[in-house]
Design a protein around this motif. Structure first.
Motif, PDB file in Angstrom:
ATOM      1  N   LEU A  15       0.828  -1.212   0.000  1.00 53.67           N
ATOM      2  CA  LEU A  15       0.000   0.000   0.000  1.00 53.67           C
ATOM      3  C   LEU A  15       0.861   1.260   0.000  1.00 53.67           C
ATOM      4  N   PHE A  16       1.885   1.295   0.856  1.00 56.51           N
ATOM      5  CA  PHE A  16       2.754   2.466   0.938  1.00 56.51           C
ATOM      6  C   PHE A  16       3.488   2.702  -0.380  1.00 56.51           C
ATOM      7  N   THR A  17       3.891   1.598  -1.028  1.00 56.85           N
ATOM      8  CA  THR A  17       4.588   1.720  -2.306  1.00 56.85           C
ATOM      9  C   THR A  17       3.650   2.205  -3.400  1.00 56.85           C
ATOM     10  N   TYR A  18       2.470   1.630  -3.436  1.00 58.00           N
ATOM     11  CA  TYR A  18       1.483   1.976  -4.459  1.00 58.00           C
ATOM     12  C   TYR A  18       1.081   3.440  -4.385  1.00 58.00           C
ATOM     13  N   PHE A  19       0.863   3.937  -3.161  1.00 57.08           N
ATOM     14  CA  PHE A  19       0.436   5.320  -2.975  1.00 57.08           C
ATOM     15  C   PHE A  19       1.611   6.272  -2.768  1.00 57.08           C
ATOM     16  N   GLY A  20       2.832   5.765  -2.824  1.00 63.13           N
ATOM     17  CA  GLY A  20       4.001   6.627  -2.668  1.00 63.13           C
ATOM     18  C   GLY A  20       3.996   7.384  -1.353  1.00 63.13           C
ATOM     19  N   VAL A  21       3.599   6.720  -0.261  1.00 62.38           N
ATOM     20  CA  VAL A  21       3.534   7.389   1.040  1.00 62.38           C
ATOM     21  C   VAL A  21       4.948   7.740   1.500  1.00 62.38           C
ATOM     22  N   PRO A  22       5.237   9.020   1.734  1.00 61.38           N
ATOM     23  CA  PRO A  22       6.577   9.395   2.204  1.00 61.38           C
ATOM     24  C   PRO A  22       6.930   8.660   3.493  1.00 61.38           C
ATOM     25  N   ALA A  23       8.180   8.238   3.612  1.00 60.01           N
ATOM     26  CA  ALA A  23       8.618   7.461   4.777  1.00 60.01           C
ATOM     27  C   ALA A  23       8.341   8.187   6.086  1.00 60.01           C
ATOM     28  N   ALA A  24       8.408   9.526   6.067  1.00 61.28           N
ATOM     29  CA  ALA A  24       8.213  10.309   7.291  1.00 61.28           C
ATOM     30  C   ALA A  24       6.787  10.205   7.827  1.00 61.28           C
ATOM     31  N   LYS A  60       4.907   6.270   9.999  1.00 61.82           N
ATOM     32  CA  LYS A  60       4.769   5.963  11.426  1.00 61.82           C
ATOM     33  C   LYS A  60       3.368   6.278  11.932  1.00 61.82           C
ATOM     34  N   ARG A  61       2.859   7.465  11.567  1.00 57.85           N
ATOM     35  CA  ARG A  61       1.540   7.873  12.049  1.00 57.85           C
ATOM     36  C   ARG A  61       0.448   6.968  11.490  1.00 57.85           C
ATOM     37  N   VAL A  62       0.562   6.631  10.212  1.00 60.87           N
ATOM     38  CA  VAL A  62      -0.431   5.759   9.585  1.00 60.87           C
ATOM     39  C   VAL A  62      -0.468   4.407  10.284  1.00 60.87           C
ATOM     40  N   LEU A  63       0.704   3.861  10.565  1.00 60.09           N
ATOM     41  CA  LEU A  63       0.781   2.559  11.216  1.00 60.09           C
ATOM     42  C   LEU A  63       0.236   2.608  12.642  1.00 60.09           C
ATOM     43  N   MET A  64       0.508   3.709  13.347  1.00 64.99           N
ATOM     44  CA  MET A  64       0.009   3.825  14.717  1.00 64.99           C
ATOM     45  C   MET A  64      -1.518   3.825  14.737  1.00 64.99           C
ATOM     46  N   ILE A  65      -2.128   4.572  13.831  1.00 65.36           N
ATOM     47  CA  ILE A  65      -3.591   4.604  13.752  1.00 65.36           C
ATOM     48  C   ILE A  65      -4.125   3.225  13.371  1.00 65.36           C
ATOM     49  N   ILE A 125      -5.920   0.256   5.192  1.00 71.65           N
ATOM     50  CA  ILE A 125      -5.285  -0.492   6.273  1.00 71.65           C
ATOM     51  C   ILE A 125      -6.355  -1.043   7.220  1.00 71.65           C
ATOM     52  N   GLY A 126      -7.444  -0.283   7.406  1.00 61.94           N
ATOM     53  CA  GLY A 126      -8.556  -0.783   8.205  1.00 61.94           C
ATOM     54  C   GLY A 126      -9.169  -2.025   7.582  1.00 61.94           C
ATOM     55  N   VAL A 127      -9.314  -2.015   6.258  1.00 66.95           N
ATOM     56  CA  VAL A 127      -9.833  -3.190   5.548  1.00 66.95           C
ATOM     57  C   VAL A 127      -8.896  -4.376   5.729  1.00 66.95           C
ATOM     58  N   VAL A 128      -7.584  -4.103   5.616  1.00 67.70           N
ATOM     59  CA  VAL A 128      -6.575  -5.155   5.803  1.00 67.70           C
ATOM     60  C   VAL A 128      -6.669  -5.736   7.213  1.00 67.70           C
TER      61      VAL A 128
END
Length: 337
Positions: free
Chosen positions: A103-112, A115-120, A215-218
């Protein structure tokens, strides 16, 4: 029958809340930044240590040092159930990690921002797992035949995972993503860590919000797989919930630790498939022969260790779904609004 008493549930809740507060404090203090392998490794060790401190306290409280053989046997048995459940859930969480990476690769989520996305995502998973485990525990208590349903589902999932291992995931045709795209206006780029932004006077969801939803779906999908797996090891709600929660708590650190070495473990999906089939078979045989928990732990460790070692010896096929570089373009880039 559960070993959980009001005191034990209270101590567990306090343990988890304190751990989450420490993690949140560290996250807010550091701010948005790219997590290094060293930082991920340290936090992974901390979470594993916290889990074993908890099971050590549980073992001691139940009578691990008691001269009473019955109390000692109970303490040893419950500690072994926790460790086995914890290991199985940790192993299954690896699959979550590679989907997060996709998902992060597909949407090009910046590495910075990861962390917040994973915590949520982890907080959502904790709430979801707690609810599903309580429902599952009630079903198992009221309807014994549910164990056979869980077992058959795990065997089916194991074979399905084996078949899907090495295939390229297709996010373009993912039903959840297509549903979101049809019902939401999505901004063309990121706006810091915001979930919503204004584009030409129109309020839109940022790609970061879409990633959170996916991520919620996952979380839902993997909870359906992992919760029956832990019930094959123990039906004690206290052990089921605690082992699940502690496995999830270290998921964020484990993601950053494994994301950098995902290519090395391209055969791990096959190992997880074997473990699921074994655990499902164990559950189907529960009224014929009860496979000892120690055997479950041994099989899980041996199978996962073997597939990881084989992964290091056998080169990955190009574009493999697990272990290869995901063939998705980084669709959304950082933009200023």
């Amino acid at each position: 029958m559960s070993i959980g008493t009001p005191l034990m549930w209270s101590v567990f809740a306090i343990f988890v809340v304190v751990a989450l507060l420490i993690d949140f404090f560290a996250l807010s203090k550091q701010g948005a930044h790219s997590v290094s392998m060293k930082e991920a490794g340290i936090w992974s060790l901390i979470w594993v240590a916290v889990s074993f401190v908890f099971v050590g306290l549980l073992w001691w409280y139940l009578g691990g040092l008691s001269t009473d053989p019955a109390r000692e046997a109970l303490a040893n048995g419950k500690a072994l159930e926790f460790i086995t459940g914890y290991l199985v859930e940790k192993a299954l969480a690896v699959d979550n990690i590679f989907v997060f990476l996709m998902l992060f690769t597909y949407f090009g989520v910046p590495a910075a921002y990861q962390k917040r996305v994973l915590m949520i995502g982890i907080l959502g998973a904790l709430v979801l797992r707690a609810g599903m485990i309580l429902v599952g525990a009630w079903l198992v208590t009221q309807f014994h035949w549910v164990l056979y349903v869980f077992g058959a589902f795990l065997v089916f999932t194991g074979f399905k995972m084996w078949w899907a291992a090495g295939q390229e995931p297709d996010l373009e045709n993912n039903p959840a993503l297509r549903w979101i795209n049809k019902r939401m206006k999505i901004a063309p780029g990121y706006d810091g860590e915001r979930f919503f932004t204004m584009v030409n006077g129109v309020r839109m969801a940022t790609p970061l919000f879409v990633v959170i939803l996916l991520i919620g779906v996952v979380d839902v999908i993997f909870a359906v797989d992992s919760i029956p797996a832990i019930f094959a090891i123990t039906t004690d709600p206290f052990i089921v919930l605690t082992s699940n929660v502690f496995a999830i708590l270290g998921l964020r650190a484990m993601y950053f630790l494994l994301a950098g070495m995902h290519e090395k473990f391209h055969l791990l999906s096959y190992g997880l498939a074997i473990v699921l089939v074994f655990i499902g078979t164990k559950m189907l045989l529960i009224d014929i022969y009860k496979i000892p928990v120690a055997w479950s732990l041994g099989v899980t460790v041996v199978v996962l260790a073997a597939t990881m070692l084989l992964s290091l010896r056998i080169p990955a096929k190009e574009g493999a779904a697990m272990g290869g570089a995901y063939p998705f373009p980084a669709k959304h880039r950082e933009s200023e609004h």
